[in-house]
Design an enzyme around this catalytic site. Structure first.
Site, mmCIF file in Angstrom:
data_model
loop_
_atom_site.group_PDB
_atom_site.id
_atom_site.type_symbol
_atom_site.label_atom_id
_atom_site.label_comp_id
_atom_site.label_asym_id
_atom_site.label_seq_id
_atom_site.Cartn_x
_atom_site.Cartn_y
_atom_site.Cartn_z
ATOM 1 N N LYS A 13 8.918 -17.778 -0.588
ATOM 2 C CA LYS A 13 7.715 -17.734 -1.438
ATOM 3 C C LYS A 13 8.030 -17.231 -2.840
ATOM 4 C CE LYS A 13 5.587 -14.871 1.208
ATOM 5 N NZ LYS A 13 6.227 -14.497 2.450
ATOM 6 N N ARG A 88 -3.356 -11.714 3.622
ATOM 7 C CA ARG A 88 -2.535 -11.687 4.838
ATOM 8 C C ARG A 88 -3.379 -11.457 6.078
ATOM 9 N NH1 ARG A 88 3.589 -10.230 4.039
ATOM 10 N NH2 ARG A 88 3.649 -10.354 1.793
ATOM 11 N N ARG A 122 19.624 -11.085 1.925
ATOM 12 C CA ARG A 122 18.827 -11.131 0.689
ATOM 13 C C ARG A 122 19.105 -9.904 -0.182
ATOM 14 N NH1 ARG A 122 12.404 -12.060 0.723
ATOM 15 N NH2 ARG A 122 12.203 -10.092 1.843
ATOM 16 N N ARG A 155 16.446 -4.563 0.166
ATOM 17 C CA ARG A 155 15.174 -3.915 0.511
ATOM 18 C C ARG A 155 15.322 -3.153 1.823
ATOM 19 N NH1 ARG A 155 10.671 -8.574 -0.117
ATOM 20 N NH2 ARG A 155 9.894 -7.417 1.678
ATOM 21 N N ARG A 166 7.670 -7.508 10.932
ATOM 22 C CA ARG A 166 7.013 -8.312 9.891
ATOM 23 C C ARG A 166 6.723 -9.724 10.383
ATOM 24 N NH1 ARG A 166 11.426 -7.477 5.721
ATOM 25 N NH2 ARG A 166 10.405 -9.130 4.551
HETATM 26 P P1 ADP Z 1 7.612 -10.527 2.874
HETATM 27 O O1 ADP Z 1 9.003 -10.997 2.560
HETATM 28 O O2 ADP Z 1 7.508 -9.794 4.180
HETATM 29 O O3 ADP Z 1 6.580 -11.596 2.694
HETATM 30 P P2 ADP Z 1 6.597 -9.007 0.582
HETATM 31 O O4 ADP Z 1 7.587 -8.582 -0.444
HETATM 32 O O5 ADP Z 1 5.624 -10.070 0.214
HETATM 33 O O6 ADP Z 1 7.444 -9.377 1.866
HETATM 34 O O7 ADP Z 1 5.765 -7.743 1.115
HETATM 35 C C1 ADP Z 1 6.431 -6.587 1.515
HETATM 36 C C2 ADP Z 1 5.483 -5.626 2.232
HETATM 37 O O8 ADP Z 1 4.380 -5.290 1.373
HETATM 38 C C3 ADP Z 1 4.827 -6.158 3.500
HETATM 39 O O9 ADP Z 1 5.674 -6.034 4.630
HETATM 40 C C4 ADP Z 1 3.606 -5.221 3.582
HETATM 41 O O10 ADP Z 1 3.964 -3.937 4.027
HETATM 42 C C5 ADP Z 1 3.182 -5.101 2.136
HETATM 43 N N1 ADP Z 1 2.197 -6.121 1.756
HETATM 44 C C6 ADP Z 1 2.406 -7.187 0.934
HETATM 45 N N2 ADP Z 1 1.271 -7.901 0.785
HETATM 46 C C7 ADP Z 1 0.316 -7.290 1.522
HETATM 47 C C8 ADP Z 1 -1.066 -7.530 1.793
HETATM 48 N N3 ADP Z 1 -1.725 -8.570 1.273
HETATM 49 N N4 ADP Z 1 -1.733 -6.686 2.604
HETATM 50 C C9 ADP Z 1 -1.115 -5.642 3.141
HETATM 51 N N5 ADP Z 1 0.175 -5.344 2.949
HETATM 52 C C10 ADP Z 1 0.899 -6.149 2.156
#
Ligand code: ADP
Ligand code: ZN
Length: 217
Positions: A13, A88, A122, A155, A166
């Site tokens: 993404k 989400r 990553r 990360r 996740r």
């Molecule tokens: P991923 O690669 O898991 O999609 P992101 O970098 O988008 O990772 O998000 C990392 C973390 O940030 C998620 O695992 C969650 O803890 C938090 N997070 C991101 N977006 C949301 C959301 N819309 N609602 C709640 N928590 C979120």
């Protein structure tokens, strides 16, 4: 063009939305990046956010909504935006509907084994959040960001145990949103790949062609 980008963690993404941003001049609102920058501050909010993100859990809906609202106000959405990481949950989707209109959902379908392979290698730039992969999308020189020269890091939530949490949460909370937007007749552009390494431009070009067909660009 107001778009959502959907896909499991590690489906690309961030990589594709950054490229679409360069090509289309749209704003990208990436929730993960915003939460990671909040974590760097030293506030009561940062401690709360950190406890969820590090465990691979979703930050509570109320906090996520405030953060997305705030970012929507800050960015110039002249050419539209791509939302990466929001909504989400169903509650987040309902909340979003009250604040903006969504024209299209960009969907990435990637099998779990590819995700686990990709996430473990990553790396992310500490400075500008650009994403690399030590095996499939290498920086020109080791551990240095091509774009800004910043240091790359792994990360803390990109480890096998947290990745599993996740992925489970993605299946349970986020996948049902596909039906939600389908029911609202929002058009979907889906890209499916079974391969470990796909040249990012191949995916981006596919999205651009389909967006043109929908007359969104
Ligand atoms: P991923 O690669 O898991 O999609 P992101 O970098 O988008 O990772 O998000 C990392 C973390 O940030 C998620 O695992 C969650 O803890 C938090 N997070 C991101 N977006 C949301 C959301 N819309 N609602 C709640 N928590 C979120
Ligand atoms: Zn950088």
């Amino acid at each position: 063009m107001n778009a959502l980008i959907f896909g499991a963690p590690g489906s690309g993404k961030g990589t594709y939305s950054a490229r679409l941003q360069d090509k289309l001049g749209v704003e990208v609102i990436a929730m993960g990046d915003i939460f990671r920058s909040i974590i760097k501050e030293d506030t009561p909010l940062s401690k709360t956010v950190k406890s969820y993100v590090q465990a691979g859990l979703l930050v509570p809906d109320e906090i996520a909504l405030e953060v997305v609202k705030d970012s929507m106000l800050k960015v110039h959405k002249i050419n539209g935006f791509i939302l990466d990481g929001y909504p989400r949950t169903l509650a987040q989707a309902n909340a979003l509907e009250k604040i903006t209109h969504i024209d299209v959902v960009l969907q990435l379908c990637v099998p779990d084994w590819v995700i686990i392979e990709r996430l473990s290698s990553r790396r992310v730039c500490k400075n500008c959040a650009s994403v690399y992969n030590l095996r499939f999308l290498k920086p020109k020189s080791d551990n240095v960001c091509d774009k800004c020269g910043g240091p790359l890091f792994q990360r803390t939530d990109d480890n096998e145990e947290v990745i599993k949490i996740r992925l489970e949460l993605y299946e349970r909370e986020t996948c049902p949103l596909v039906r939600y937007y389908d029911g609202k007749k929002v058009p979907f552009i889906s890209y499916t790949s079974e391969k470990l390494a796909v040249p990012p431009d191949e995916v981006v070009d596919y999205f651009l062609v389909e967006l043109k067909k929908l007359r969104l660009i």
